[in-house]
Design a protein around this motif. Sequence first.
Motif, PDB file in Angstrom:
ATOM      1  N   GLN A 104      10.716  28.426 -40.603  1.00 43.34           N
ATOM      2  CA  GLN A 104      12.179  28.481 -40.516  1.00 43.34           C
ATOM      3  C   GLN A 104      12.759  28.981 -41.846  1.00 43.34           C
ATOM      4  OE1 GLN A 104      14.501  24.825 -40.797  1.00 43.34           O
ATOM      5  NE2 GLN A 104      12.576  23.682 -41.007  1.00 43.34           N
ATOM      6  N   ARG A 112       7.120  13.616 -46.381  1.00 44.03           N
ATOM      7  CA  ARG A 112       7.153  13.093 -45.009  1.00 44.03           C
ATOM      8  C   ARG A 112       6.017  13.636 -44.154  1.00 44.03           C
ATOM      9  NH1 ARG A 112      13.506  13.709 -43.218  1.00 44.03           N
ATOM     10  NH2 ARG A 112      14.411  12.716 -45.047  1.00 44.03           N
ATOM     11  N   LEU A 115       5.520  16.938 -43.600  1.00 47.50           N
ATOM     12  CA  LEU A 115       6.041  18.090 -42.851  1.00 47.50           C
ATOM     13  C   LEU A 115       6.034  19.331 -43.728  1.00 47.50           C
ATOM     14  CD1 LEU A 115       9.147  16.324 -41.267  1.00 47.50           C
ATOM     15  CD2 LEU A 115       6.991  16.829 -40.134  1.00 47.50           C
ATOM     16  N   ARG A 140      15.933  22.362 -42.330  1.00 48.70           N
ATOM     17  CA  ARG A 140      16.244  21.383 -41.289  1.00 48.70           C
ATOM     18  C   ARG A 140      15.002  20.576 -40.950  1.00 48.70           C
ATOM     19  NH1 ARG A 140      19.385  24.290 -36.556  1.00 48.70           N
ATOM     20  NH2 ARG A 140      18.632  22.375 -35.590  1.00 48.70           N
ATOM     21  N   VAL A 141      15.153  19.270 -40.943  1.00 48.47           N
ATOM     22  CA  VAL A 141      14.028  18.374 -40.681  1.00 48.47           C
ATOM     23  C   VAL A 141      13.603  18.450 -39.215  1.00 48.47           C
ATOM     24  CG1 VAL A 141      13.279  15.960 -40.717  1.00 48.47           C
ATOM     25  CG2 VAL A 141      14.698  16.840 -42.558  1.00 48.47           C
ATOM     26  N   ASP A 142      14.563  18.637 -38.304  1.00 48.20           N
ATOM     27  CA  ASP A 142      14.213  18.665 -36.880  1.00 48.20           C
ATOM     28  C   ASP A 142      13.394  19.897 -36.502  1.00 48.20           C
ATOM     29  OD1 ASP A 142      16.407  20.288 -37.373  1.00 48.20           O
ATOM     30  OD2 ASP A 142      17.284  19.973 -35.395  1.00 48.20           O
ATOM     31  N   LEU A 143      13.463  20.970 -37.287  1.00 52.56           N
ATOM     32  CA  LEU A 143      12.686  22.179 -37.015  1.00 52.56           C
ATOM     33  C   LEU A 143      11.379  22.224 -37.797  1.00 52.56           C
ATOM     34  CD1 LEU A 143      15.516  24.880 -37.019  1.00 52.56           C
ATOM     35  CD2 LEU A 143      14.486  23.722 -35.062  1.00 52.56           C
ATOM     36  N   LYS A 160       7.595  21.383 -39.064  1.00 55.68           N
ATOM     37  CA  LYS A 160       6.343  21.148 -38.353  1.00 55.68           C
ATOM     38  C   LYS A 160       5.425  20.281 -39.209  1.00 55.68           C
ATOM     39  CE  LYS A 160       6.598  25.524 -35.926  1.00 55.68           C
ATOM     40  NZ  LYS A 160       5.986  26.838 -35.728  1.00 55.68           N
ATOM     41  N   ASP A 174      22.537  14.211 -43.726  1.00 50.93           N
ATOM     42  CA  ASP A 174      21.226  13.870 -43.178  1.00 50.93           C
ATOM     43  C   ASP A 174      20.738  15.017 -42.306  1.00 50.93           C
ATOM     44  OD1 ASP A 174      21.293  11.423 -44.422  1.00 50.93           O
ATOM     45  OD2 ASP A 174      22.118  10.380 -42.679  1.00 50.93           O
ATOM     46  N   GLY A 175      19.435  15.133 -42.202  1.00 50.61           N
ATOM     47  CA  GLY A 175      18.870  16.197 -41.377  1.00 50.61           C
ATOM     48  C   GLY A 175      18.418  17.394 -42.188  1.00 50.61           C
ATOM     49  N   TYR A 176      18.689  17.417 -43.498  1.00 48.07           N
ATOM     50  CA  TYR A 176      18.234  18.483 -44.384  1.00 48.07           C
ATOM     51  C   TYR A 176      17.307  17.876 -45.432  1.00 48.07           C
ATOM     52  CZ  TYR A 176      21.943  21.515 -42.590  1.00 48.07           C
ATOM     53  OH  TYR A 176      22.754  22.263 -41.787  1.00 48.07           O
TER      54      TYR A 176
END
Length: 127
Positions: free
Chosen positions: A32, A25, A27, A54-57, A59, A14-16
């Motif tokens: 990155q 989503r 985004l 990475r999903v957290d990075l 935009k 998760d997170g990728y």
Amino acid sequence: MAALPVYRWRMAPDGYATRRQLRARGLRPGGQGVAAQLERPRRSRGPLVAYLYRVDLAKPVRPMTPARWAALAKANAARRLCPACRRDAGYVIPPTLGTCVPCAYPEQYARLSHARSEALATAITKS
């Protein structure tokens, strides 16, 4: 330079996400670099590769401005305009033809329109 982590198909943590998954989503990668790689093995050729971000990075996707909407509408209208007869074809001109269907096949279109006009004339005279 460090090597990218490689995951097997459907085994990424998760997170990728891929670009398409990010887009779904709302985004975008946002500058990155590729964070990981996903490989799907194939029998006869090399593996299919998908790049993960990475999903957290990520935009948010930039919204369309009125000027961008106008430019898109203008580009789509240009794809419908026949370069030979300069008429709006009512559909996107196929790149294989390069012109609208009546300009690409004038003899067949003339026969078709003649047959239609005869059928219309007989229908009018019968009624």
